[in-house]
Scaffold this motif. Sequence first.
Motif, short mmCIF file in Angstrom:
data_model
loop_
_atom_site.label_atom_id
_atom_site.label_comp_id
_atom_site.label_asym_id
_atom_site.label_seq_id
_atom_site.Cartn_x
_atom_site.Cartn_y
_atom_site.Cartn_z
N LEU A 1 35.25 46.35 50.21
CA LEU A 1 35.16 47.38 51.38
C LEU A 1 35.29 46.69 52.34
CD1 LEU A 1 34.17 49.70 48.84
CD2 LEU A 1 36.28 49.36 48.84
N THR A 2 34.48 46.43 53.27
CA THR A 2 33.40 46.37 54.72
C THR A 2 34.71 44.73 55.28
OG1 THR A 2 31.68 45.43 53.53
CG2 THR A 2 32.15 47.59 54.62
N GLY A 3 34.47 44.40 56.41
CA GLY A 3 34.59 43.03 56.70
C GLY A 3 35.92 42.88 56.97
N PRO A 4 36.13 41.93 57.85
CA PRO A 4 37.35 41.87 58.20
C PRO A 4 38.66 41.20 56.84
CG PRO A 4 36.29 39.64 59.21
CD PRO A 4 35.00 40.76 58.02
N ILE A 5 37.41 41.09 55.79
CA ILE A 5 38.74 40.66 55.03
C ILE A 5 38.55 41.62 53.40
CG2 ILE A 5 40.32 38.97 53.30
CD1 ILE A 5 38.75 36.96 55.04
N ARG A 6 39.59 42.60 53.24
CA ARG A 6 39.45 43.75 52.46
C ARG A 6 39.54 43.42 51.25
NH1 ARG A 6 37.93 48.68 56.40
NH2 ARG A 6 36.60 47.86 57.84
N ALA A 7 39.56 42.73 50.39
CA ALA A 7 40.39 42.33 49.36
C ALA A 7 39.16 42.26 48.08
CB ALA A 7 41.11 41.40 49.21
N MET A 8 40.58 41.69 47.03
CA MET A 8 40.14 40.94 45.87
C MET A 8 39.33 40.10 45.27
SD MET A 8 41.44 43.18 42.68
CE MET A 8 41.26 45.14 42.02
N PRO A 9 37.66 40.00 45.21
CA PRO A 9 37.94 37.92 45.18
C PRO A 9 39.25 37.99 44.04
CG PRO A 9 35.75 38.84 44.74
CD PRO A 9 36.61 40.30 44.67
N ALA A 10 39.51 36.00 44.11
CA ALA A 10 40.22 34.98 43.41
C ALA A 10 40.86 35.70 41.81
CB ALA A 10 40.79 34.43 43.34
N SER A 11 39.62 35.10 41.85
CA SER A 11 39.42 35.58 40.15
C SER A 11 39.01 37.28 39.38
CB SER A 11 37.81 35.20 39.51
OG SER A 11 36.67 35.45 40.59
N VAL A 12 38.71 37.92 40.08
CA VAL A 12 38.49 38.98 40.31
C VAL A 12 40.11 39.81 40.16
CG1 VAL A 12 38.01 41.60 40.22
CG2 VAL A 12 37.00 39.98 40.80
N MET A 13 40.74 39.55 40.77
CA MET A 13 42.51 40.08 41.29
C MET A 13 42.96 39.43 39.78
SD MET A 13 45.14 39.24 44.15
CE MET A 13 46.22 40.06 43.68
N ILE A 14 43.18 38.37 39.33
CA ILE A 14 43.87 37.07 38.31
C ILE A 14 43.14 38.17 37.30
CG2 ILE A 14 43.83 35.36 36.87
CD1 ILE A 14 42.73 33.88 39.30
N TYR A 15 41.88 38.63 36.95
CA TYR A 15 40.96 39.34 35.44
C TYR A 15 42.32 40.98 35.31
CZ TYR A 15 38.28 42.00 32.76
OH TYR A 15 38.02 42.66 31.27
N ASN A 16 42.33 41.88 36.80
CA ASN A 16 42.53 43.16 36.54
C ASN A 16 44.67 42.69 36.69
OD1 ASN A 16 41.33 45.01 37.53
ND2 ASN A 16 42.56 44.96 39.64
N SER A 17 45.08 41.99 36.85
CA SER A 17 46.80 41.60 36.94
C SER A 17 46.15 41.51 35.25
CB SER A 17 46.60 40.04 37.54
OG SER A 17 46.83 40.68 38.85
N TYR A 18 45.64 40.90 34.85
CA TYR A 18 45.63 40.02 33.42
C TYR A 18 45.66 41.29 32.70
CZ TYR A 18 45.23 38.45 29.22
OH TYR A 18 45.18 38.30 27.40
N SER A 19 44.94 42.06 33.08
CA SER A 19 44.36 43.79 31.95
C SER A 19 45.45 45.01 32.75
CB SER A 19 43.29 44.32 32.74
OG SER A 19 42.19 43.44 32.32
N TYR A 20 46.29 45.25 33.51
CA TYR A 20 47.41 45.94 34.07
C TYR A 20 48.24 45.51 34.60
CZ TYR A 20 42.07 47.76 34.76
OH TYR A 20 41.05 48.00 33.90
#
Lengths: 254, 197
Positions: free
Chosen positions: A200-219
């Motif tokens: 949520l903070t810092g220069p890159i605000r994003a999901m780590p790639a592995s979490v993003m993939i899991y998230n995409s798979y789930s939703y």
Amino acid sequence: MRIAALIGIALMSLPVLVVIVYGAPLMTRGVGLNGLAESIELTLASSLLAAAMDAVLLTPAAYFFSRHPASVADSIADLPASIPHPVIGIAIVLALSPTTPIGAALADLGFRVFDAFPGLSLALMAVSSPIYYRSARNFFESMPRDQEEYAHTMGMDETSTFIRVVLPQSIKGIANSVLVATSRAMSEFGSVAIVAYYVLTGPIRAMPASVMIYNSYSYSGVGAAVSESAVLVLVGLAVELISRLLGWGRQRWW
Amino acid sequence: MVVTVNVKKAYGDFKLSASASMKGVVALLGRNGSGKTTLLRIIAGLEKPDSGHVLINGVDVTRLPPWARRAAYVSPTTYIPHLRVEKHLGIASGLELDYVEDLLREYSIPMQEKVGRLSMGQREVIAILTALSSRPKALLLDEAAANISSPLNVLGPVAATCREVGIDVIYAAQGGYEELFDAVFHIDAGKLSYSAP
């Protein structure tokens, strides 16, 4: 024997091939790529930082125990690899939460762990540390000892010999170990999902790639997940390729 | 200055048994596998004897690590390849040698070249000169001039310097240059014996 070896290698590469074969067409159509660039940028940056921290903290240990083997030390070094990685995530959150003295002190200094880049890097450092330690230790073990012995008999103790004789010849080996550890860190999910599900903070605000993939798979379904996976696999292969190229230089020590 | 050994060491069937006082510039002659390297490595602290002791100038150094003994061990593979000649010579500098430049010229050794890129003989010249300039208490040369053409051109000045400043030299080889030494020791199948120079 050769056929058995080829079958073994083919089986090991099967998941990667499946992801590329199914994911590449979707990837080229842009399926699931929204926000993936930031996600991969975050994963690469945090993984590289974690592996660099591994190098700073563990290179002396890898060298020392390559020269003074101790099975207890090796077992301790392997520990993070042998426990479920969510446990590491929970341990980091518990140890460094603002309710603990260390966490409170870090919070006062502005060092945020939960859902933050430092926490993500710390988790990745913990899970990649056994890989770095093993790789660097193997590298040091394979180095000829004559030069160190020569330096010792001229009055240089182990620390001085390490800094003046061993380290300058080990840059490629250490860089190779950093990249191997980076590859491992990039693939981490368990601890990351607990410590930094979304940075949520810092220069890159994003999901780590592995979490993003899991998230995409789930939703969003398997299509988006496999497309994102294909991109991550290609980035991982690029890191692996650089690591191999550095490894080829090992025949020469200097 | 004197190196005194009274040690035993066994490797499988091979048994080393050595008892001697070595003073000045001495030769340790023996065939391959006779125990020369093992004895020198025990003196340098790179191997532990099964029993016995090593004294350097009367001080028991048996339990000291190599860097505290200051018995510089040189063999054909002991050099630091990534260093340039100039840096290599100065890595543990404690003794000015006024013939270094002459020897570098004689053996065509460029000062700015990395030691690992030199020929084997050139590397050996650099390794010996570096070890000597570290001003050790003893200089242990294990076939260290095996690839140097005209090795006496190097060993001669090195032996003279060691006599002058009181560094013991043990030169291990299969034979040759007896005229250079104050004493000659022979080692055969791990047994050390003394013979007059």
